[in-house]
Design a protein around this motif. Structure first.
Motif, PDB file in Angstrom:
ATOM      1  N   PRO A  64       0.810  -1.221   0.000  1.00 34.24           N
ATOM      2  CA  PRO A  64       0.000   0.000   0.000  1.00 34.24           C
ATOM      3  C   PRO A  64       0.842   1.270   0.000  1.00 34.24           C
ATOM      4  N   VAL A  65       0.210   2.355  -0.458  1.00 34.38           N
ATOM      5  CA  VAL A  65       0.811   3.689  -0.431  1.00 34.38           C
ATOM      6  C   VAL A  65       0.070   4.488   0.630  1.00 34.38           C
ATOM      7  N   VAL A  66       0.824   5.149   1.514  1.00 37.51           N
ATOM      8  CA  VAL A  66       0.223   5.971   2.562  1.00 37.51           C
ATOM      9  C   VAL A  66       0.566   7.430   2.291  1.00 37.51           C
ATOM     10  N   TYR A  67      -0.478   8.244   2.113  1.00 33.95           N
ATOM     11  CA  TYR A  67      -0.303   9.687   1.970  1.00 33.95           C
ATOM     12  C   TYR A  67      -0.477  10.289   3.362  1.00 33.95           C
ATOM     13  N   TRP A  68       0.498  11.070   3.799  1.00 38.62           N
ATOM     14  CA  TRP A  68       0.507  11.617   5.152  1.00 38.62           C
ATOM     15  C   TRP A  68       1.064  13.019   5.130  1.00 38.62           C
ATOM     16  N   ARG A  69       1.027  13.678   6.292  1.00 38.62           N
ATOM     17  CA  ARG A  69       1.680  14.982   6.453  1.00 38.62           C
ATOM     18  C   ARG A  69       2.165  15.115   7.889  1.00 38.62           C
ATOM     19  N   PRO A  70       3.245  15.848   8.112  1.00 39.51           N
ATOM     20  CA  PRO A  70       3.750  16.059   9.463  1.00 39.51           C
ATOM     21  C   PRO A  70       2.705  16.767  10.331  1.00 39.51           C
ATOM     22  N   GLY A  71       2.657  16.388  11.586  1.00 37.07           N
ATOM     23  CA  GLY A  71       1.742  17.010  12.532  1.00 37.07           C
ATOM     24  C   GLY A  71       0.371  16.372  12.577  1.00 37.07           C
ATOM     25  N   CYS A  72       0.093  15.423  11.704  1.00 34.34           N
ATOM     26  CA  CYS A  72      -1.210  14.763  11.670  1.00 34.34           C
ATOM     27  C   CYS A  72      -1.252  13.673  12.736  1.00 34.34           C
ATOM     28  N   THR A  73      -2.138  13.837  13.708  1.00 38.35           N
ATOM     29  CA  THR A  73      -2.212  12.856  14.798  1.00 38.35           C
ATOM     30  C   THR A  73      -2.706  11.496  14.303  1.00 38.35           C
ATOM     31  N   TYR A  74      -3.572  11.492  13.291  1.00 35.33           N
ATOM     32  CA  TYR A  74      -4.061  10.221  12.764  1.00 35.33           C
ATOM     33  C   TYR A  74      -2.960   9.485  12.009  1.00 35.33           C
ATOM     34  N   CYS A  75      -2.097  10.241  11.333  1.00 35.97           N
ATOM     35  CA  CYS A  75      -0.945   9.636  10.652  1.00 35.97           C
ATOM     36  C   CYS A  75       0.014   9.039  11.682  1.00 35.97           C
ATOM     37  N   VAL A 114      -5.760  13.128   5.600  1.00 29.97           N
ATOM     38  CA  VAL A 114      -4.751  12.080   5.726  1.00 29.97           C
ATOM     39  C   VAL A 114      -4.896  11.408   7.087  1.00 29.97           C
ATOM     40  N   PRO A 115      -4.436  10.190   7.233  1.00 26.12           N
ATOM     41  CA  PRO A 115      -3.800   9.388   6.202  1.00 26.12           C
ATOM     42  C   PRO A 115      -4.817   8.857   5.198  1.00 26.12           C
ATOM     43  N   THR A 116      -4.413   8.869   3.972  1.00 27.07           N
ATOM     44  CA  THR A 116      -5.165   8.218   2.905  1.00 27.07           C
ATOM     45  C   THR A 116      -4.278   7.083   2.412  1.00 27.07           C
ATOM     46  N   VAL A 117      -4.793   5.882   2.513  1.00 26.17           N
ATOM     47  CA  VAL A 117      -4.026   4.688   2.149  1.00 26.17           C
ATOM     48  C   VAL A 117      -4.609   4.129   0.859  1.00 26.17           C
ATOM     49  N   VAL A 118      -3.760   3.946  -0.134  1.00 28.90           N
ATOM     50  CA  VAL A 118      -4.191   3.407  -1.421  1.00 28.90           C
ATOM     51  C   VAL A 118      -3.724   1.959  -1.517  1.00 28.90           C
ATOM     52  N   VAL A 119      -4.717   1.076  -1.658  1.00 26.18           N
ATOM     53  CA  VAL A 119      -4.455  -0.356  -1.791  1.00 26.18           C
ATOM     54  C   VAL A 119      -5.033  -0.805  -3.122  1.00 26.18           C
ATOM     55  N   GLU A 120      -4.175  -1.317  -3.989  1.00 29.82           N
ATOM     56  CA  GLU A 120      -4.574  -1.782  -5.317  1.00 29.82           C
ATOM     57  C   GLU A 120      -5.377  -0.724  -6.072  1.00 29.82           C
ATOM     58  N   GLY A 121      -4.915   0.537  -5.969  1.00 31.35           N
ATOM     59  CA  GLY A 121      -5.537   1.634  -6.692  1.00 31.35           C
ATOM     60  C   GLY A 121      -6.775   2.220  -6.032  1.00 31.35           C
ATOM     61  N   GLU A 122      -7.206   1.670  -4.919  1.00 31.22           N
ATOM     62  CA  GLU A 122      -8.419   2.123  -4.229  1.00 31.22           C
ATOM     63  C   GLU A 122      -8.042   2.899  -2.956  1.00 31.22           C
ATOM     64  N   PRO A 123      -8.444   4.188  -2.870  1.00 30.08           N
ATOM     65  CA  PRO A 123      -8.094   4.978  -1.679  1.00 30.08           C
ATOM     66  C   PRO A 123      -9.007   4.667  -0.489  1.00 30.08           C
ATOM     67  N   HIS A 124      -8.409   4.691   0.696  1.00 28.34           N
ATOM     68  CA  HIS A 124      -9.127   4.481   1.951  1.00 28.34           C
ATOM     69  C   HIS A 124      -8.674   5.576   2.910  1.00 28.34           C
ATOM     70  N   THR A 125      -9.612   6.394   3.375  1.00 29.76           N
ATOM     71  CA  THR A 125      -9.279   7.525   4.230  1.00 29.76           C
ATOM     72  C   THR A 125      -9.314   7.112   5.688  1.00 29.76           C
ATOM     73  N   ASN A 126      -8.209   7.382   6.374  1.00 28.47           N
ATOM     74  CA  ASN A 126      -8.054   7.103   7.803  1.00 28.47           C
ATOM     75  C   ASN A 126      -8.523   5.693   8.170  1.00 28.47           C
ATOM     76  N   PRO A 127      -7.968   4.678   7.517  1.00 31.66           N
ATOM     77  CA  PRO A 127      -8.393   3.306   7.821  1.00 31.66           C
ATOM     78  C   PRO A 127      -7.821   2.833   9.155  1.00 31.66           C
ATOM     79  N   ASP A 128      -8.421   1.773   9.668  1.00 32.09           N
ATOM     80  CA  ASP A 128      -7.934   1.167  10.895  1.00 32.09           C
ATOM     81  C   ASP A 128      -6.534   0.589  10.650  1.00 32.09           C
ATOM     82  N   PRO A 129      -5.586   0.847  11.552  1.00 35.31           N
ATOM     83  CA  PRO A 129      -4.227   0.327  11.359  1.00 35.31           C
ATOM     84  C   PRO A 129      -4.168  -1.200  11.219  1.00 35.31           C
TER      85      PRO A 129
END
Length: 140
Positions: A64-75, A114-129
């Motif tokens: 998976p690809v994880v899109y994140w940013r500094p300072g994001c508590t969810y990231c 964010v985090p937005t996690v892309v799995v097999e081309g499908e984005p998932h916003t703030n998914p469970d770790p």
């Protein structure tokens, strides 16, 4: 840059408070600023790549690809809960990569959520770790 600014600000405030004789508050604020600096440090997150490279790598290895940013508590929550497996994902810092930020906006109705996690081309916003961990290929 942000972690350095936080650490330097904390030191500056602590020195000023020590000079005024308020050592307890100085130490407390210094610790707080240093903790914030560590949590925003690139040392906490695996090395970021740009969005195009992350997509290419993900296509090659299925991770998976994880899109994140500094300072994001969810990231940060995602990163901590993934533990050592976090290094097996491809991380894209959207504050450093305009293409990554654009992908996040496209997936989230124009918001940079964010985090937005892309799995097999499908984005998932703030998914469970735990779910993200389950998406990692078993053989790698």
């Amino acid at each position: 840059m942000l972690p350095m600014l936080l650490a330097l600000s904390g030191v500056g405030i602590a020195v000023a408070l020590f000079a005024r004789g308020d050592g307890g508050t100085a130490v407390s604020l210094l610790v707080l600023f240093l903790v914030l600096a560590v949590f925003n440090s690139p040392l906490i997150f695996p090395g970021s790549v740009d969005a195009a490279e992350a997509r290419r790598r993900s296509a090659d290895d299925g991770r998976p690809v994880v899109y994140w940013r500094p300072g994001c508590t969810y990231c940060l929550r995602l990163r901590i809960r993934l533990g050592r497996k976090a290094g097996r994902l491809h991380w894209v810092n959207i504050w450093r990569d305009p293409d990554g930020a654009a992908e996040v906006r496209a997936a989230n109705d124009g918001n940079e959520t964010v985090p937005t996690v892309v799995v097999e081309g499908e984005p998932h916003t703030n998914p469970d770790p735990a779910w993200v961990r389950d998406q990692l290929p078993a053989s790698r």
